[in-house]
Design a protein around this motif. Structure first.
Motif, PDB file in Angstrom:
ATOM      1  N   ALA A 152      -5.667  -0.250   5.324  1.00  9.06           N
ATOM      2  CA  ALA A 152      -4.698   0.523   4.549  1.00  9.06           C
ATOM      3  C   ALA A 152      -3.800  -0.402   3.731  1.00  9.06           C
ATOM      4  N   GLU A 153      -3.387  -1.506   4.321  1.00  9.30           N
ATOM      5  CA  GLU A 153      -2.545  -2.463   3.603  1.00  9.30           C
ATOM      6  C   GLU A 153      -3.300  -3.062   2.413  1.00  9.30           C
ATOM      7  N   ARG A 154      -4.570  -3.366   2.610  1.00 10.27           N
ATOM      8  CA  ARG A 154      -5.367  -3.961   1.537  1.00 10.27           C
ATOM      9  C   ARG A 154      -5.629  -2.965   0.408  1.00 10.27           C
ATOM     10  N   LEU A 155      -5.915  -1.723   0.765  1.00 12.65           N
ATOM     11  CA  LEU A 155      -6.131  -0.699  -0.261  1.00 12.65           C
ATOM     12  C   LEU A 155      -4.872  -0.498  -1.102  1.00 12.65           C
ATOM     13  N   THR A 156      -3.736  -0.422  -0.438  1.00  9.19           N
ATOM     14  CA  THR A 156      -2.476  -0.204  -1.145  1.00  9.19           C
ATOM     15  C   THR A 156      -2.178  -1.364  -2.082  1.00  9.19           C
ATOM     16  N   TRP A 157      -2.461  -2.582  -1.638  1.00 11.13           N
ATOM     17  CA  TRP A 157      -2.224  -3.747  -2.486  1.00 11.13           C
ATOM     18  C   TRP A 157      -3.192  -3.758  -3.670  1.00 11.13           C
ATOM     19  N   ALA A 158      -4.486  -3.554  -3.412  1.00 10.82           N
ATOM     20  CA  ALA A 158      -5.514  -3.726  -4.444  1.00 10.82           C
ATOM     21  C   ALA A 158      -5.457  -2.669  -5.533  1.00 10.82           C
ATOM     22  N   ARG A 159      -5.016  -1.453  -5.217  1.00  9.91           N
ATOM     23  CA  ARG A 159      -5.112  -0.381  -6.204  1.00  9.91           C
ATOM     24  C   ARG A 159      -4.120  -0.534  -7.355  1.00  9.91           C
ATOM     25  N   ARG A 160      -3.291  -1.556  -7.312  1.00  6.86           N
ATOM     26  CA  ARG A 160      -2.456  -1.859  -8.475  1.00  6.86           C
ATOM     27  C   ARG A 160      -3.289  -2.430  -9.623  1.00  6.86           C
ATOM     28  N   TRP A 161      -4.478  -2.949  -9.305  1.00  9.34           N
ATOM     29  CA  TRP A 161      -5.292  -3.609 -10.328  1.00  9.34           C
ATOM     30  C   TRP A 161      -6.696  -3.033 -10.471  1.00  9.34           C
ATOM     31  N   VAL A 162      -7.223  -2.413  -9.408  1.00  7.74           N
ATOM     32  CA  VAL A 162      -8.595  -1.917  -9.437  1.00  7.74           C
ATOM     33  C   VAL A 162      -8.652  -0.515  -8.845  1.00  7.74           C
ATOM     34  N   THR A 163      -9.790   0.153  -9.049  1.00  8.90           N
ATOM     35  CA  THR A 163      -9.959   1.516  -8.545  1.00  8.90           C
ATOM     36  C   THR A 163     -10.478   1.489  -7.117  1.00  8.90           C
ATOM     37  N   VAL A 164      -9.629   1.902  -6.204  1.00  7.36           N
ATOM     38  CA  VAL A 164      -9.972   2.034  -4.789  1.00  7.36           C
ATOM     39  C   VAL A 164      -9.283   3.293  -4.266  1.00  7.36           C
ATOM     40  N   PRO A 165      -9.669   3.815  -3.120  1.00  9.18           N
ATOM     41  CA  PRO A 165      -9.049   5.041  -2.611  1.00  9.18           C
ATOM     42  C   PRO A 165      -7.550   4.879  -2.331  1.00  9.18           C
ATOM     43  N   ARG A 166      -6.810   5.958  -2.568  1.00 10.92           N
ATOM     44  CA  ARG A 166      -5.379   5.990  -2.250  1.00 10.92           C
ATOM     45  C   ARG A 166      -5.183   6.402  -0.800  1.00 10.92           C
ATOM     46  N   VAL A 167      -4.357   5.666  -0.085  1.00  8.51           N
ATOM     47  CA  VAL A 167      -4.094   5.953   1.328  1.00  8.51           C
ATOM     48  C   VAL A 167      -3.165   7.159   1.438  1.00  8.51           C
ATOM     49  N   LEU A 168      -3.578   8.138   2.257  1.00 16.72           N
ATOM     50  CA  LEU A 168      -2.780   9.344   2.476  1.00 16.72           C
ATOM     51  C   LEU A 168      -2.134   9.358   3.852  1.00 16.72           C
ATOM     52  N   GLU A 169      -2.839   8.842   4.846  1.00 18.70           N
ATOM     53  CA  GLU A 169      -2.312   8.911   6.212  1.00 18.70           C
ATOM     54  C   GLU A 169      -3.013   7.865   7.078  1.00 18.70           C
ATOM     55  N   LEU A 170      -2.278   7.365   8.041  1.00 15.44           N
ATOM     56  CA  LEU A 170      -2.796   6.396   8.999  1.00 15.44           C
ATOM     57  C   LEU A 170      -2.235   6.758  10.357  1.00 15.44           C
ATOM     58  N   GLY A 171      -3.081   6.752  11.395  1.00  8.42           N
ATOM     59  CA  GLY A 171      -2.590   7.104  12.715  1.00  8.42           C
ATOM     60  C   GLY A 171      -3.491   6.625  13.827  1.00  8.42           C
ATOM     61  N   ALA A 172      -3.032   6.796  15.052  1.00  6.66           N
ATOM     62  CA  ALA A 172      -3.806   6.393  16.229  1.00  6.66           C
ATOM     63  C   ALA A 172      -3.334   7.187  17.428  1.00  6.66           C
ATOM     64  N   ASP A 173      -4.241   7.392  18.379  1.00  3.36           N
ATOM     65  CA  ASP A 173      -3.892   7.995  19.660  1.00  3.36           C
ATOM     66  C   ASP A 173      -4.743   7.328  20.729  1.00  3.36           C
ATOM     67  N   ASP A 174      -4.770   7.893  21.919  1.00  2.00           N
ATOM     68  CA  ASP A 174      -5.511   7.266  23.009  1.00  2.00           C
ATOM     69  C   ASP A 174      -7.011   7.235  22.758  1.00  2.00           C
ATOM     70  N   ALA A 175      -7.505   8.150  21.932  1.00  2.00           N
ATOM     71  CA  ALA A 175      -8.951   8.229  21.693  1.00  2.00           C
ATOM     72  C   ALA A 175      -9.407   7.290  20.592  1.00  2.00           C
ATOM     73  N   GLY A 176      -8.548   7.042  19.613  1.00  2.00           N
ATOM     74  CA  GLY A 176      -8.989   6.202  18.508  1.00  2.00           C
ATOM     75  C   GLY A 176      -7.952   6.105  17.414  1.00  2.00           C
ATOM     76  N   ALA A 177      -8.382   5.578  16.274  1.00  3.36           N
ATOM     77  CA  ALA A 177      -7.500   5.434  15.107  1.00  3.36           C
ATOM     78  C   ALA A 177      -8.173   6.071  13.907  1.00  3.36           C
ATOM     79  N   TRP A 178      -7.361   6.450  12.901  1.00  2.78           N
ATOM     80  CA  TRP A 178      -7.924   7.102  11.726  1.00  2.78           C
ATOM     81  C   TRP A 178      -7.161   6.701  10.475  1.00  2.78           C
ATOM     82  N   LEU A 179      -7.879   6.778   9.379  1.00  2.00           N
ATOM     83  CA  LEU A 179      -7.329   6.483   8.065  1.00  2.00           C
ATOM     84  C   LEU A 179      -7.800   7.574   7.124  1.00  2.00           C
TER      85      LEU A 179
END
Length: 268
Positions: free
Chosen positions: A68-95
């Motif tokens: 998520a940090e890399r996407l947010t940094w890179a999209r200032r110069w190139v076309t990459v997905p925009r981060v909407l949400e990031l989270g985690a719980d006991d089962a796993g993590a999601w972006l």
């Protein structure tokens, strides 16, 4: 011989994590990718289209926060997905990311037109390398860091059987000796870090569209990306398309660096 492809579009039923169902709400959920470590990507389609990457807890090789940090940094110069949400719980993590235009270069349309797709991958990689500023990049993908990961894998007992067929004739000592002697850096760029065919999106007219899956993005020699991007055309399209990728990028093949960075990829 080509490298066995263990990642791909899921075939058959997929267990949807509870958090993905909750994020989707009334949206249609479609599994679109499973990676080598069991991580899943889902397309959520409703009023808008979103993508959710999910990885089970205890999978340290996949750092969604770092991605998520890399996407947010890179999209200032190139076309990459925009981060909407990031989270985690006991089962796993999601972006969760927004949709970007284009189709994955492994969709049937582009598997049937590998010449066009390989050219788009090469052109897109050159655009990435030219546009992302090395002197402003807070991330690295150096040989030294990757050698440390290779040493961890060797310590975990991973041997020739765990590697690509091209390098299985090397035992761990031989392979480690070879990657311990890197070639001089050709050109430092901000590398994609996983420039394999599935991570390039292509417009319907055959032009490059965008990059996805930038979890390893960082500064390194451009051949760290080029060698693996061209290699992956063999895994996904068959032999004979690597030259098209190099031509579209605008570089002549460099056998020494290609061999080195493919083996480093395999080991690390």
């Amino acid at each position: 011989m080509s490298r066995p492809v263990t990642a791909g579009i899921p075939i058959g039923p997929v267990d949807v994590p509870e958090v993905v169902e909750a994020l989707a709400g009334a949206d249609t959920i479609t599994p679109v990718w499973r990676n080598e470590l069991g991580g899943l990507t889902f397309r959520l389609e409703g009023a808008v289209v979103r993508y959710v990457k999910w990885v089970a807890a205890g999978t340290p090789e996949i750092d969604l926060r770092g991605e998520a940090e890399r996407l947010t940094w890179a999209r200032r110069w190139v076309t990459v997905p925009r981060v909407l949400e990031l989270g985690a719980d006991d089962a796993g993590a999601w972006l969760v990311t927004a949709e970007v235009a284009g189709r994955s270069a492994v969709e049937p349309r582009w598997v049937a037109e590998p010449v066009t797709a390989a050219a788009a991958i090469g052109a897109g990689l050159r655009r990435l390398h030219d546009r992302l500023p090395v002197d402003r990049c807070p991330f690295e993908w150096s040989v030294e860091t990757r050698l440390a990961r290779a040493d961890e894998r060797i310590a975990e007992g991973q041997g020739p059987a765990d590697r690509s067929s091209e390098y299985r004739h090397l035992n761990a000592v031989q392979a480690r000796a070879r990657i311990g002697d890197p070639p001089r850096i050709d050109r430092l760029v901000v590398c994609h870090g996983d420039a394999c065919v599935p991570n390039t999106l292509v417009h319907d007219d055959g032009g490059f569209a965008a990059h996805v899956d930038l979890g390893s993005l960082g500064v390194g020699d451009r051949w760290a990306d080029l060698a693996v991007a061209a290699w992956s055309t063999e895994w996904n399209y068959g032999p004979g398309y690597d030259g098209i990728l190099y031509d579209a990028y605008g570089v002549a093949p460099d056998p020494e660096r290609i061999d080195y960075y493919r083996l480093l990829w395999d080991m690390a």
